[in-house]
Design an enzyme around this catalytic site. Structure first.
Site, PDB file in Angstrom:
ATOM      1  N   SER A 142       0.842  -1.198   0.000  1.00 36.26           N
ATOM      2  CA  SER A 142       0.000   0.000   0.000  1.00 36.26           C
ATOM      3  C   SER A 142       0.882   1.255   0.000  1.00 36.26           C
ATOM      4  CB  SER A 142      -0.962  -0.054   1.185  1.00 36.26           C
ATOM      5  OG  SER A 142      -1.993   0.895   1.039  1.00 36.26           O
ATOM      6  N   ASP A 237      -9.713  -4.253  -5.160  1.00 40.23           N
ATOM      7  CA  ASP A 237      -9.086  -3.049  -4.615  1.00 40.23           C
ATOM      8  C   ASP A 237      -9.383  -1.845  -5.508  1.00 40.23           C
ATOM      9  OD1 ASP A 237      -7.440  -1.211  -3.356  1.00 40.23           O
ATOM     10  OD2 ASP A 237      -5.599  -2.365  -3.628  1.00 40.23           O
ATOM     11  N   HIS A 267      -8.042  -5.045  -1.000  1.00 39.92           N
ATOM     12  CA  HIS A 267      -6.853  -4.413  -0.440  1.00 39.92           C
ATOM     13  C   HIS A 267      -6.511  -5.049   0.916  1.00 39.92           C
ATOM     14  CE1 HIS A 267      -4.090  -0.990  -0.462  1.00 39.92           C
ATOM     15  NE2 HIS A 267      -4.322  -0.853   0.828  1.00 39.92           N
TER      16      HIS A 267
END
Length: 295
Positions: A142, A237, A267
């Site tokens: 991320s 995501d 995610h």
């Protein structure tokens, strides 16, 4: 304190503990933890790092530098403990987990400066720490994957070091586009547009800075010469499209790319599951590192 800073502080308090939770079946509790702590001085202040050691082989091991996620706001490196332990044990490398500064206390480009300076220090200080800084890879999850891309760009532009691999896992690579335009095929993906806006506003308060290639690596058009990449994206995501686009752009620029889309997951699946996909992704990272760092 501006409203977005108040929101970001609230998110730090609310999500900090939640993000440190990892699915029980992804904790790799059978792998012992062999760690030590070190502090690295950078141009943006001191940074604490956790060093994970692989089983001893008698020669200095290569190094993997890990940058955790958290939207540039949540500073919880321990959330990647399971990944760091697994990679150290199975890929035969020293793993260094970096506790970089987060917003709103520290904003762009301070985390980038810290991430780069720590990595450069690791490259230069191998003999004193029993690792081989000439065989280095970097990666993150991320927000940490965004920092990974920024470290690789900076190293290329300065001609300082050349990571053998960069791992880009579920990265925010375009901080300019409104998160509401980043669609998911499911009704309620993990990341809401509001949360993503708070993260971006806290990390890069000046909208004029959000197109900078160290803030939005996916918007850069000069990708040639970057290290080989493993790009992982999750089907559900909101940031899947920008990950796909970055992998395609790296390939077009002549950068060797392994691009893997994990279907049926959202995610942060390498932390929260589903477990089979999470384990497969973490093993893919370890396998790619074994190959990249073995020679």
């Amino acid at each position: 304190m501006p409203f977005t800073r108040i929101q970001a502080r609230g998110i730090q308090l609310l999500l900090g503990g939640m993000m440190a939770r990892v699915h029980n079946d992804l904790r790799f509790t059978d792998i012992p933890k062999r760690v030590e702590s070190l502090q690295v001085e950078t141009a943006a202040g001191p940074v604490t790092c956790t060093v994970y050691r692989p089983p001893a082989t008698g020669v200095p091991a290569p190094v993997y530098v890990n940058f955790h996620g958290g939207g540039f706001v949540v500073g919880r490196p321990e959330q990647d403990d399971h990944i760091c332990r697994y990679i150290a044990a199975t890929a035969g490398c020293v793993v260094i987990n970096v506790d970089y500064a987060v917003a709103p206390q520290r904003t762009f480009p301070a985390p980038v400066t810290q991430a780069y300076d720590v990595t450069a220090w690791i490259v230069e200080n191998g003999p004193a720490n029993d690792w081989d800084g000439s065989r280095l890879a970097v990666g993150g999850h991320s927000a940490g994957a965004n920092l990974t891309a920024a470290v690789c760009r900076t190293a290329r532009d300065r001609g300082t070091f050349s990571p053998r691999l960069q791992i880009i896992d579920s990265a925010p690579l375009d901080l300019v586009a409104d998160p509401a335009t980043k669609h998911s095929p499911i009704a309620k993906p993990l990341l809401s547009p509001h949360l993503m806006r708070v993260f971006t506003a806290a990390y890069v308060p000046d909208p004029a800075d959000r197109a900078h290639p160290l803030a939005s690596p996916g918007l850069a058009d000069d990708l040639a010469g970057l290290p080989p990449a493993l790009v992982i994206v999750a089907e559900y995501d909101r940031m899947r499209d920008e990950g796909d686009a970055y992998a395609k752009a790296l390939d077009a620029a002549g950068v060797p790319v392994i691009h893997r889309v994990f279907e049926g997951v959202d995610h942060y699946f390498t932390h929260t599951g589903p477990v089979p996909a999470g384990k497969e992704a973490i093993e893919l990272m370890a396998s790619a590192l074994r190959t990249a760092l073995s020679t």
